[in-house]
Design a protein around this motif. Structure first.
Motif, PDB file in Angstrom:
ATOM      1  N   PRO A  77      25.213  -0.650 -46.379  1.00  0.00           N
ATOM      2  CA  PRO A  77      23.581  -0.639 -45.957  1.00  0.00           C
ATOM      3  C   PRO A  77      22.647   0.519 -45.377  1.00  0.00           C
ATOM      4  CG  PRO A  77      24.469  -2.771 -46.018  1.00  0.00           C
ATOM      5  CD  PRO A  77      25.745  -1.914 -45.190  1.00  0.00           C
ATOM      6  N   THR A  78      22.025   1.969 -45.836  1.00  0.00           N
ATOM      7  CA  THR A  78      21.829   2.795 -45.034  1.00  0.00           C
ATOM      8  C   THR A  78      19.950   2.543 -45.451  1.00  0.00           C
ATOM      9  OG1 THR A  78      23.447   3.539 -45.025  1.00  0.00           O
ATOM     10  CG2 THR A  78      21.690   5.091 -44.877  1.00  0.00           C
ATOM     11  N   VAL A  79      19.126   2.577 -44.326  1.00  0.00           N
ATOM     12  CA  VAL A  79      17.836   2.789 -44.368  1.00  0.00           C
ATOM     13  C   VAL A  79      17.976   4.783 -44.236  1.00  0.00           C
ATOM     14  CG1 VAL A  79      15.205   3.157 -43.552  1.00  0.00           C
ATOM     15  CG2 VAL A  79      17.042   1.143 -44.796  1.00  0.00           C
ATOM     16  N   LEU A  80      17.742   5.677 -45.406  1.00  0.00           N
ATOM     17  CA  LEU A  80      17.317   6.981 -44.797  1.00  0.00           C
ATOM     18  C   LEU A  80      15.842   7.888 -45.001  1.00  0.00           C
ATOM     19  CD1 LEU A  80      18.884   9.721 -43.083  1.00  0.00           C
ATOM     20  CD2 LEU A  80      19.355  10.011 -46.208  1.00  0.00           C
ATOM     21  N   ILE A  81      15.365   7.992 -44.230  1.00  0.00           N
ATOM     22  CA  ILE A  81      14.249   8.279 -44.240  1.00  0.00           C
ATOM     23  C   ILE A  81      13.570   9.630 -43.691  1.00  0.00           C
ATOM     24  CG2 ILE A  81      11.604   8.241 -43.028  1.00  0.00           C
ATOM     25  CD1 ILE A  81      12.571   4.802 -43.072  1.00  0.00           C
ATOM     26  N   ASN A  82      12.772  10.329 -44.498  1.00  0.00           N
ATOM     27  CA  ASN A  82      12.774  11.801 -43.655  1.00  0.00           C
ATOM     28  C   ASN A  82      13.985  12.648 -43.956  1.00  0.00           C
ATOM     29  OD1 ASN A  82       9.980  11.474 -44.033  1.00  0.00           O
ATOM     30  ND2 ASN A  82       9.763  11.405 -41.543  1.00  0.00           N
ATOM     31  N   ARG A 116      26.405  16.575 -44.560  1.00  0.00           N
ATOM     32  CA  ARG A 116      26.269  15.913 -43.365  1.00  0.00           C
ATOM     33  C   ARG A 116      24.227  15.784 -43.859  1.00  0.00           C
ATOM     34  NH1 ARG A 116      26.478  19.451 -39.445  1.00  0.00           N
ATOM     35  NH2 ARG A 116      28.552  18.392 -38.653  1.00  0.00           N
ATOM     36  N   TYR A 117      24.326  14.343 -43.652  1.00  0.00           N
ATOM     37  CA  TYR A 117      22.839  13.853 -43.910  1.00  0.00           C
ATOM     38  C   TYR A 117      21.928  13.783 -42.511  1.00  0.00           C
ATOM     39  CZ  TYR A 117      24.048   8.927 -44.903  1.00  0.00           C
ATOM     40  OH  TYR A 117      25.062   7.638 -45.366  1.00  0.00           O
ATOM     41  N   SER A 118      20.901  13.978 -42.297  1.00  0.00           N
ATOM     42  CA  SER A 118      19.925  13.665 -41.416  1.00  0.00           C
ATOM     43  C   SER A 118      18.749  12.450 -41.843  1.00  0.00           C
ATOM     44  CB  SER A 118      20.117  14.515 -40.424  1.00  0.00           C
ATOM     45  OG  SER A 118      20.928  15.107 -39.834  1.00  0.00           O
ATOM     46  N   GLY A 119      18.519  12.037 -41.150  1.00  0.00           N
ATOM     47  CA  GLY A 119      17.153  11.484 -40.935  1.00  0.00           C
ATOM     48  C   GLY A 119      16.498  10.618 -39.405  1.00  0.00           C
ATOM     49  N   LEU A 120      15.205   9.919 -40.533  1.00  0.00           N
ATOM     50  CA  LEU A 120      15.474   9.084 -39.499  1.00  0.00           C
ATOM     51  C   LEU A 120      15.495   7.317 -39.370  1.00  0.00           C
ATOM     52  CD1 LEU A 120      11.784   9.842 -38.742  1.00  0.00           C
ATOM     53  CD2 LEU A 120      13.889  10.183 -37.377  1.00  0.00           C
ATOM     54  N   ASP A 121      15.858   5.937 -39.274  1.00  0.00           N
ATOM     55  CA  ASP A 121      15.998   5.316 -39.610  1.00  0.00           C
ATOM     56  C   ASP A 121      14.593   3.926 -39.770  1.00  0.00           C
ATOM     57  OD1 ASP A 121      15.556   3.955 -37.708  1.00  0.00           O
ATOM     58  OD2 ASP A 121      18.121   3.721 -36.857  1.00  0.00           O
ATOM     59  N   ALA A 122      15.271   2.704 -40.156  1.00  0.00           N
ATOM     60  CA  ALA A 122      14.010   1.736 -40.777  1.00  0.00           C
ATOM     61  C   ALA A 122      13.403   1.819 -39.621  1.00  0.00           C
ATOM     62  CB  ALA A 122      14.480   0.121 -41.468  1.00  0.00           C
ATOM     63  N   LYS A 125      14.221   6.465 -35.445  1.00  0.00           N
ATOM     64  CA  LYS A 125      15.523   6.197 -34.687  1.00  0.00           C
ATOM     65  C   LYS A 125      16.161   7.343 -35.495  1.00  0.00           C
ATOM     66  CE  LYS A 125      19.174   4.849 -32.130  1.00  0.00           C
ATOM     67  NZ  LYS A 125      19.864   5.870 -32.248  1.00  0.00           N
ATOM     68  N   ALA A 126      16.251   8.662 -34.758  1.00  0.00           N
ATOM     69  CA  ALA A 126      17.620   9.631 -35.780  1.00  0.00           C
ATOM     70  C   ALA A 126      18.457   9.256 -35.523  1.00  0.00           C
ATOM     71  CB  ALA A 126      16.865  10.850 -34.781  1.00  0.00           C
ATOM     72  N   PHE A 127      19.158  10.056 -36.702  1.00  0.00           N
ATOM     73  CA  PHE A 127      20.806   9.828 -36.863  1.00  0.00           C
ATOM     74  C   PHE A 127      21.161  10.333 -37.439  1.00  0.00           C
ATOM     75  CE2 PHE A 127      21.568   7.719 -40.824  1.00  0.00           C
ATOM     76  CZ  PHE A 127      20.625   7.321 -41.339  1.00  0.00           C
ATOM     77  N   SER A 128      22.422  10.922 -38.276  1.00  0.00           N
ATOM     78  CA  SER A 128      23.362  12.013 -38.318  1.00  0.00           C
ATOM     79  C   SER A 128      24.964  10.966 -39.097  1.00  0.00           C
ATOM     80  CB  SER A 128      23.590  13.280 -38.233  1.00  0.00           C
ATOM     81  OG  SER A 128      24.116  13.989 -38.582  1.00  0.00           O
ATOM     82  N   ARG A 129      24.972  11.960 -39.940  1.00  0.00           N
ATOM     83  CA  ARG A 129      26.421  11.002 -40.555  1.00  0.00           C
ATOM     84  C   ARG A 129      26.675  12.427 -41.819  1.00  0.00           C
ATOM     85  NH1 ARG A 129      25.625   5.982 -43.858  1.00  0.00           N
ATOM     86  NH2 ARG A 129      25.156   4.590 -41.499  1.00  0.00           N
TER      87      ARG A 129
END
Ligand code: NI
Length: 175
Positions: A77-82, A116-122, A125-129
């Motif tokens: 389960p993932t929240v991906l913002i911007n 690779r997708y990158s963005g911010l979580d809920a 906080k920045a993350f990338s996967r």
């Protein structure tokens, strides 16, 4: 709260959504809770905020097992913002897609196989996967919603676009 899902033809689905600038706000927390509740109620693999009428760059996705895509591997389960997407290959893969905003239909869409997708979580906080296959497909599909793009706009071969129950008779894909 379960929100009504906008369906194709609604001009709000064609808008370009705006980035989220404030985090840890009641409005964002409520939006995310509503999106998960709405996605789960509809047995979706993912959902983008514009699909419930919110014009912001927020997508969610993930499932253990999905009735609409019974052969798909689990996605956390993932929240991906911007979000941003960086292709890791030029290889495109054809695969069947549906959309909660286009109920009852499926079509084959070419998508980048690995990215690779990158963005911010809920929490902002920045993350990338890195992702490939169906996971990469879901990300591309959901992020397209943020730019007003619905998957039928990406169908190239309309001989592989049709009603789910006609395309897959006897195979209950949940709609
Ligand atoms: Ni969709």
């Amino acid at each position: 709260m379960i929100r009504p899902i906008l369906r194709m033809g609604d001009p709000r689905l064609l808008q370009v959504s705006v980035p989220v600038t404030e985090f840890n706000t009641p409005a964002l927390d409520e939006l995310l809770a509503d999106m998960f509740e709405t996605m789960h109620a509809a047995d979706g693999a993912g959902l983008a905020a514009p699909q419930i009428g919110k014009n912001v760059r927020v997508v969610i996705f993930g499932f253990d097992r999905n009735e609409r895509y019974p052969d798909a591997p689990a996605i956390a389960p993932t929240v991906l913002i911007n979000p941003t997407i960086e292709p890791l290959t030029e290889v495109l893969e054809d695969g069947w897609e549906g959309c909660l905003s286009v109920p009852g239909l499926r079509g084959v869409v070419p998508r980048i196989l690995r990215l690779r997708y990158s963005g911010l979580d809920a929490k902002g906080k920045a993350f990338s996967r890195e992702a490939e296959g169906f996971h990469a497909r879901v990300v591309q599909h959901e992020c397209d919603h943020l730019d007003g793009i619905l998957y039928p706009m990406r169908v190239r071969d309309f001989s592989r676009f049709g009603y789910t129950d006609v395309l897959f008779p006897g195979n209950d894909r949940g709609e």
